[in-house]
Design a protein around this motif. Sequence first.
Motif, PDB file in Angstrom:
ATOM      1  N   LEU A   1      17.198 -61.378  -1.023  1.00 34.59           N
ATOM      2  CA  LEU A   1      18.451 -60.638  -1.110  1.00 34.59           C
ATOM      3  C   LEU A   1      18.365 -59.521  -2.147  1.00 34.59           C
ATOM      4  CD1 LEU A   1      21.144 -63.475  -0.921  1.00 34.59           C
ATOM      5  CD2 LEU A   1      20.465 -61.894   0.879  1.00 34.59           C
ATOM      6  N   ILE A   2      17.717 -59.788  -3.269  1.00 34.64           N
ATOM      7  CA  ILE A   2      17.596 -58.784  -4.320  1.00 34.64           C
ATOM      8  C   ILE A   2      16.751 -57.604  -3.850  1.00 34.64           C
ATOM      9  CG2 ILE A   2      16.679 -58.348  -6.631  1.00 34.64           C
ATOM     10  CD1 ILE A   2      17.344 -61.262  -7.290  1.00 34.64           C
ATOM     11  N   GLU A   3      15.686 -57.895  -3.104  1.00 35.85           N
ATOM     12  CA  GLU A   3      14.778 -56.850  -2.660  1.00 35.85           C
ATOM     13  C   GLU A   3      15.271 -56.124  -1.416  1.00 35.85           C
ATOM     14  OE1 GLU A   3      11.115 -58.872  -2.116  1.00 35.85           O
ATOM     15  OE2 GLU A   3      10.717 -59.092  -4.275  1.00 35.85           O
ATOM     16  N   GLY A   4      16.281 -56.667  -0.740  1.00 38.96           N
ATOM     17  CA  GLY A   4      16.776 -56.047   0.490  1.00 38.96           C
ATOM     18  C   GLY A   4      17.525 -54.755   0.231  1.00 38.96           C
ATOM     19  N   LYS A   5      17.541 -53.898   1.238  1.00 37.61           N
ATOM     20  CA  LYS A   5      18.230 -52.616   1.156  1.00 37.61           C
ATOM     21  C   LYS A   5      19.059 -52.392   2.416  1.00 37.61           C
ATOM     22  CE  LYS A   5      14.855 -50.258  -1.805  1.00 37.61           C
ATOM     23  NZ  LYS A   5      13.973 -49.061  -1.945  1.00 37.61           N
ATOM     24  N   VAL A   6      20.148 -51.652   2.271  1.00 34.71           N
ATOM     25  CA  VAL A   6      21.002 -51.304   3.408  1.00 34.71           C
ATOM     26  C   VAL A   6      20.450 -50.045   4.056  1.00 34.71           C
ATOM     27  CG1 VAL A   6      23.323 -50.668   4.128  1.00 34.71           C
ATOM     28  CG2 VAL A   6      23.000 -52.350   2.310  1.00 34.71           C
ATOM     29  N   GLU A   7      20.292 -50.078   5.371  1.00 29.86           N
ATOM     30  CA  GLU A   7      19.769 -48.921   6.085  1.00 29.86           C
ATOM     31  C   GLU A   7      20.873 -47.893   6.267  1.00 29.86           C
ATOM     32  OE1 GLU A   7      17.999 -50.205   9.688  1.00 29.86           O
ATOM     33  OE2 GLU A   7      16.397 -51.356   8.712  1.00 29.86           O
ATOM     34  N   ALA A   8      20.949 -46.980   5.351  1.00 33.14           N
ATOM     35  CA  ALA A   8      21.970 -45.926   5.411  1.00 33.14           C
ATOM     36  C   ALA A   8      21.573 -44.821   4.448  1.00 33.14           C
ATOM     37  CB  ALA A   8      23.344 -46.484   5.045  1.00 33.14           C
ATOM     38  N   ARG A   9      22.101 -43.642   4.689  1.00 37.60           N
ATOM     39  CA  ARG A   9      21.837 -42.513   3.807  1.00 37.60           C
ATOM     40  C   ARG A   9      22.806 -42.550   2.638  1.00 37.60           C
ATOM     41  NH1 ARG A   9      21.321 -36.940   6.966  1.00 37.60           N
ATOM     42  NH2 ARG A   9      20.681 -36.372   4.831  1.00 37.60           N
ATOM     43  N   ARG A  10      22.273 -42.245   1.461  1.00 43.11           N
ATOM     44  CA  ARG A  10      23.118 -42.245   0.281  1.00 43.11           C
ATOM     45  C   ARG A  10      24.063 -41.064   0.316  1.00 43.11           C
ATOM     46  NH1 ARG A  10      23.125 -40.144  -4.787  1.00 43.11           N
ATOM     47  NH2 ARG A  10      21.138 -39.060  -4.516  1.00 43.11           N
ATOM     48  N   GLU A  11      25.322 -41.319  -0.058  1.00 40.20           N
ATOM     49  CA  GLU A  11      26.323 -40.269  -0.060  1.00 40.20           C
ATOM     50  C   GLU A  11      26.132 -39.345  -1.252  1.00 40.20           C
ATOM     51  OE1 GLU A  11      30.148 -42.039   0.075  1.00 40.20           O
ATOM     52  OE2 GLU A  11      29.872 -42.913   2.069  1.00 40.20           O
ATOM     53  N   LYS A  12      26.799 -38.220  -1.208  1.00 43.23           N
ATOM     54  CA  LYS A  12      26.714 -37.253  -2.291  1.00 43.23           C
ATOM     55  C   LYS A  12      27.380 -37.814  -3.545  1.00 43.23           C
ATOM     56  CE  LYS A  12      26.686 -33.161   0.687  1.00 43.23           C
ATOM     57  NZ  LYS A  12      27.382 -31.892   1.029  1.00 43.23           N
ATOM     58  N   GLY A  13      26.969 -37.293  -4.670  1.00 41.22           N
ATOM     59  CA  GLY A  13      27.552 -37.737  -5.924  1.00 41.22           C
ATOM     60  C   GLY A  13      26.613 -38.636  -6.706  1.00 41.22           C
ATOM     61  N   ARG A  14      27.033 -38.945  -7.896  1.00 44.74           N
ATOM     62  CA  ARG A  14      26.210 -39.776  -8.771  1.00 44.74           C
ATOM     63  C   ARG A  14      26.147 -41.204  -8.243  1.00 44.74           C
ATOM     64  NH1 ARG A  14      27.425 -40.814 -15.234  1.00 44.74           N
ATOM     65  NH2 ARG A  14      25.631 -42.175 -15.635  1.00 44.74           N
ATOM     66  N   PRO A  15      24.951 -41.763  -8.107  1.00 48.18           N
ATOM     67  CA  PRO A  15      24.852 -43.143  -7.607  1.00 48.18           C
ATOM     68  C   PRO A  15      25.365 -44.140  -8.628  1.00 48.18           C
ATOM     69  CG  PRO A  15      22.698 -42.348  -8.283  1.00 48.18           C
ATOM     70  CD  PRO A  15      23.627 -41.169  -8.371  1.00 48.18           C
ATOM     71  N   ARG A  16      25.810 -45.258  -8.136  1.00 47.86           N
ATOM     72  CA  ARG A  16      26.272 -46.312  -9.020  1.00 47.86           C
ATOM     73  C   ARG A  16      25.112 -46.919  -9.805  1.00 47.86           C
ATOM     74  NH1 ARG A  16      30.439 -50.307  -5.842  1.00 47.86           N
ATOM     75  NH2 ARG A  16      32.060 -48.786  -5.328  1.00 47.86           N
ATOM     76  N   ARG A  17      25.461 -47.518 -10.898  1.00 44.50           N
ATOM     77  CA  ARG A  17      24.470 -48.264 -11.676  1.00 44.50           C
ATOM     78  C   ARG A  17      24.097 -49.517 -10.900  1.00 44.50           C
ATOM     79  NH1 ARG A  17      22.633 -49.083 -16.902  1.00 44.50           N
ATOM     80  NH2 ARG A  17      22.416 -51.230 -17.587  1.00 44.50           N
ATOM     81  N   ALA A  18      22.822 -49.665 -10.607  1.00 40.31           N
ATOM     82  CA  ALA A  18      22.346 -50.805  -9.832  1.00 40.31           C
ATOM     83  C   ALA A  18      22.097 -52.000 -10.735  1.00 40.31           C
ATOM     84  CB  ALA A  18      21.070 -50.435  -9.077  1.00 40.31           C
ATOM     85  N   PHE A  19      22.121 -53.170 -10.134  1.00 42.89           N
ATOM     86  CA  PHE A  19      21.908 -54.385 -10.913  1.00 42.89           C
ATOM     87  C   PHE A  19      20.522 -54.393 -11.543  1.00 42.89           C
ATOM     88  CE2 PHE A  19      20.274 -58.679 -11.271  1.00 42.89           C
ATOM     89  CZ  PHE A  19      21.244 -59.272 -12.058  1.00 42.89           C
ATOM     90  N   MET A  20      19.499 -53.981 -10.780  1.00 45.33           N
ATOM     91  CA  MET A  20      18.131 -54.019 -11.294  1.00 45.33           C
ATOM     92  C   MET A  20      17.925 -53.038 -12.435  1.00 45.33           C
ATOM     93  SD  MET A  20      16.481 -56.433 -10.055  1.00 45.33           S
ATOM     94  CE  MET A  20      15.033 -55.917 -10.965  1.00 45.33           C
ATOM     95  N   ASP A  21      18.770 -52.019 -12.548  1.00 48.87           N
ATOM     96  CA  ASP A  21      18.659 -51.083 -13.678  1.00 48.87           C
ATOM     97  C   ASP A  21      18.828 -51.820 -15.003  1.00 48.87           C
ATOM     98  OD1 ASP A  21      18.260 -49.043 -11.906  1.00 48.87           O
ATOM     99  OD2 ASP A  21      20.351 -48.365 -11.923  1.00 48.87           O
ATOM    100  N   GLN A  22      19.703 -52.813 -15.021  1.00 49.96           N
ATOM    101  CA  GLN A  22      19.929 -53.586 -16.245  1.00 49.96           C
ATOM    102  C   GLN A  22      18.678 -54.377 -16.622  1.00 49.96           C
ATOM    103  OE1 GLN A  22      24.579 -54.818 -15.826  1.00 49.96           O
ATOM    104  NE2 GLN A  22      23.159 -55.860 -14.487  1.00 49.96           N
ATOM    105  N   ILE A  23      18.044 -54.983 -15.622  1.00 49.01           N
ATOM    106  CA  ILE A  23      16.844 -55.772 -15.890  1.00 49.01           C
ATOM    107  C   ILE A  23      15.721 -54.869 -16.385  1.00 49.01           C
ATOM    108  CG2 ILE A  23      15.193 -57.409 -14.919  1.00 49.01           C
ATOM    109  CD1 ILE A  23      17.989 -58.508 -14.941  1.00 49.01           C
ATOM    110  N   LYS A  24      15.550 -53.714 -15.735  1.00 49.18           N
ATOM    111  CA  LYS A  24      14.472 -52.806 -16.123  1.00 49.18           C
ATOM    112  C   LYS A  24      14.680 -52.256 -17.525  1.00 49.18           C
ATOM    113  CE  LYS A  24      14.882 -50.434 -12.257  1.00 49.18           C
ATOM    114  NZ  LYS A  24      14.659 -49.424 -11.197  1.00 49.18           N
ATOM    115  N   GLU A  25      15.921 -51.945 -17.871  1.00 44.42           N
ATOM    116  CA  GLU A  25      16.201 -51.460 -19.218  1.00 44.42           C
ATOM    117  C   GLU A  25      15.954 -52.552 -20.258  1.00 44.42           C
ATOM    118  OE1 GLU A  25      20.150 -49.991 -19.266  1.00 44.42           O
ATOM    119  OE2 GLU A  25      19.737 -48.317 -17.901  1.00 44.42           O
TER     120      GLU A  25
END
Length: 268
Positions: free
Chosen positions: A214-238
């Motif tokens: 589930l963590i590694e899965g991705k939704v098949e869709a194009r990202r909308e315009k604008g700043r992307p949300r902070r992802a959960f994995m960003d916290q782990i990587k930081e």
Amino acid sequence: MTGGLILALGMLLMASGVFQLLVLVSAGNFENLIEYMDAAFQEIGLKINTNKTKIMTIAKNLYTPSPIKLRDHTFQQVQKFRYLGSLITSDSRCTDDIIARITMAKRAFISKNYLFRSKIAESIKKSLIKIYIWSMALYGCEAWTMKQRDRDRLEACEMWCWRCMKRISWKEKKTNEEVPDMLKEKRIILKTLEERRGKMFGHLFRHDTFLCTLIEGKVEARREKGRPRRAFMDQIKEKVGVVSYIEVKQLAHNREDWRRLHRQEHSS
């Protein structure tokens, strides 16, 4: 994604009890899926309780799908619901859940106020807050994706507990740096949260589980315009100081390095 995702929480009634079902599918396929599930359940003597089943559409923007029906019953569409103690919202943010947990923790503190205002040892009071109050405030925190405002709320809750326990009035004009010094404590609620999250996901990364999928899965869709949300994995990587998901998994597979990183952060 235009249609968003539909999250349905259903109740399956059996003679021996009630079981919960959590489903995550695209909006277009959900009605076909629910009909297929209903037919399959009826073959083994189960049925979907249409009165208790709720449907939620998870999307970045407000989106209302067409009504979904089963056996001439239209399912109720909701914006939020509580599942296993956590508050899930249609915008897929954690702010409402964090606010709800803080509110519950403060209510628990007030209900036991006679203990914190009694003459028992201060060390016992501090242990009660960390074990009883913080456990309630941090329930489910391992899965939170937090913004800076959410972090500020948790730190404010921590200071609120210490001030109430010590009976420090706002009129005394004690700063948030002075209060922990008076109690010989440090501001560690956020470090406790990060440590719990790191321990849980370190365990998950070391095992090939469904949650890892589930963590590694991705939704098949194009990202909308604008700043992307902070992802959960960003916290782990930081937290672990790397830039890629692969590096996180490699680090997590070395249990000693992963634990050593937690000990260093906790003592800093």
